[in-house]
Design a protein around this motif. Structure first.
Motif, mmCIF file in Angstrom:
data_model
loop_
_atom_site.group_PDB
_atom_site.id
_atom_site.type_symbol
_atom_site.label_atom_id
_atom_site.label_comp_id
_atom_site.label_asym_id
_atom_site.label_seq_id
_atom_site.Cartn_x
_atom_site.Cartn_y
_atom_site.Cartn_z
ATOM 1 N N UNK A 268 0.711 -1.061 0.101
ATOM 2 C CA UNK A 268 0.017 -0.013 0.175
ATOM 3 C C UNK A 268 0.907 1.168 0.115
ATOM 4 N N UNK A 269 0.435 2.275 -0.882
ATOM 5 C CA UNK A 269 1.350 3.506 -0.799
ATOM 6 C C UNK A 269 0.628 4.485 -0.222
ATOM 7 N N UNK A 270 1.308 5.337 0.875
ATOM 8 C CA UNK A 270 0.692 6.546 1.525
ATOM 9 C C UNK A 270 1.365 7.653 0.959
ATOM 10 N N UNK A 271 0.452 8.671 0.502
ATOM 11 C CA UNK A 271 1.098 9.866 -0.185
ATOM 12 C C UNK A 271 1.213 10.832 0.977
ATOM 13 N N UNK A 272 2.292 11.751 1.013
ATOM 14 C CA UNK A 272 2.565 12.871 1.681
ATOM 15 C C UNK A 272 2.578 13.924 0.855
ATOM 16 N N UNK A 273 1.751 14.690 0.899
ATOM 17 C CA UNK A 273 1.573 15.827 -0.141
ATOM 18 C C UNK A 273 2.622 16.852 -0.157
#
Length: 322
Positions: A268-273
């Motif tokens: 799973x990929x978590x995005x840090x904007x």
């Protein structure tokens, strides 16, 4: 400034004609407007055709290698005409060579320091290419602008992220030279930094050329760049993935915090904007943290007891289709 034709085709400057043709065919199939409906594909296809037209013709390629994007303004027989005019001596092109510390420089365009001799009409030969700045000098000398030159500037991901002042040392025909360059934060691979007046010397009163430092971002053991986006693996413990947790994640600018939702699986990929590479002209890139669930390499007696209890109590089957 137009992109380098070799970069457009994805080949090295020493590529053979067969390699250039193969690269063009592969990319042309990919970006042909009849096949690729992306609005940018047509522009990319035109760029490929322009690059191939220059590099597939040996004479045009030779002019491009020496004069860069101004090669179209140079007559096909310029070399013979210059050679005849200077009697085959004293003239020619000079550029930087490979230095001992690995910085590589290639000649882009312009003459070296010693173009002399008489009998050649440079105004007739090159016309407005040199902007009319070639007044005659004693002994047949002419004022010719110095060569633009190019070097590779290797940077780590962190260096590219932060930018700052860099000292660059290059080895040339007259010895080593040291330059100070301001690297803007968020430079990307292939971007060029211009050092005005630091290229080849002009003859007579003509100005020196410019030196361009082409950024080459080095492979990193942790970060992978995709444009301005940064990808990183994020190791988490099984209980952090199952229960959720707030964990630290490395970024090129330092350490940030990310929330791992309960029930997160590996991959799973978590995005840090905005935590990717800076962008002086627009929004920053993002950082994508890909979850990797790690288990203890060796279990204590208590850990084994707890895992066995969990195995007995849980009905979860990771191999069942959901």
């Amino acid at each position: 400034m137009a992109r380098d034709f070799y970069d457009v085709l994805g080949v090295s400057r020493g590529a053979s004609q067969d390699e250039i043709q193969q690269a063009f065919r592969k990319l042309a199939r990919k970006y042909h407007p009849d096949v690729n409906k992306d609005p940018r594909a047509e522009e990319r296809f035109k760029e490929l055709n322009e690059a191939y037209a220059a590099l597939s013709d040996p004479k045009a390629r030779a002019r491009y290698d020496r004069f860069g994007e101004d090669y179209r303004k140079i007559p096909e027989d310029w070399e013979e005409r210059v050679g005849a005019g200077v009697g085959g001596g004293g003239g020619g092109f000079r550029g930087w060579t490979t230095s001992g510390d690995g910085d590589r420089v290639r000649f882009v365009r312009g003459f070296g320091d010693d173009v002399g001799g008489g009998g050649v009409d440079f105004e007739d030969l090159f016309g407005s290419f040199f902007g009319g700045g070639m007044g005659g000098r004693g002994g047949g000398r002419v004022d010719i602008p110095g060569a633009d030159q190019e070097a590779e500037l290797p940077l780590t991901v962190e260096d590219a992220y932060h930018g700052g002042r860099r000292t660059v040392t290059l080895a040339g025909p007259t010895g080593r030279r040291t330059f100070e360059a301001d690297v803007p934060p968020g430079v990307v691979d292939g971007q060029r930094i211009r050092l005005a007046g630091q290229g080849g010397h002009g003859t007579g009163d003509a100005p020196a050329g410019d030196l361009y430092l082409r950024v080459r971002i080095q492979p990193h053991p942790r970060f992978r760049l995709d444009g301005r986006n940064v990808h990183v693996h994020l190791p988490v413990a099984p209980w952090e993935a199952a229960l959720g947790a707030t964990v630290p994640v490395p970024t090129p600018g330092g350490t940030a915090k990310v929330t791992v939702p309960p029930g997160t699986s590996s991959g799973r990929k978590l995005r840090l904007r905005g935590e990717g590479m800076p962008n002086p002209g627009g929004p920053n890139g993002h950082l994508y943290a890909e979850i990797r669930i790690m288990v203890p390499p060796e279990l204590t007696d208590r850990e084994r007891e707890l895992f066995e209890a969990l195995a007995a109590a849980s009905s979860f089957d990771p191999r069942s289709e959901r």
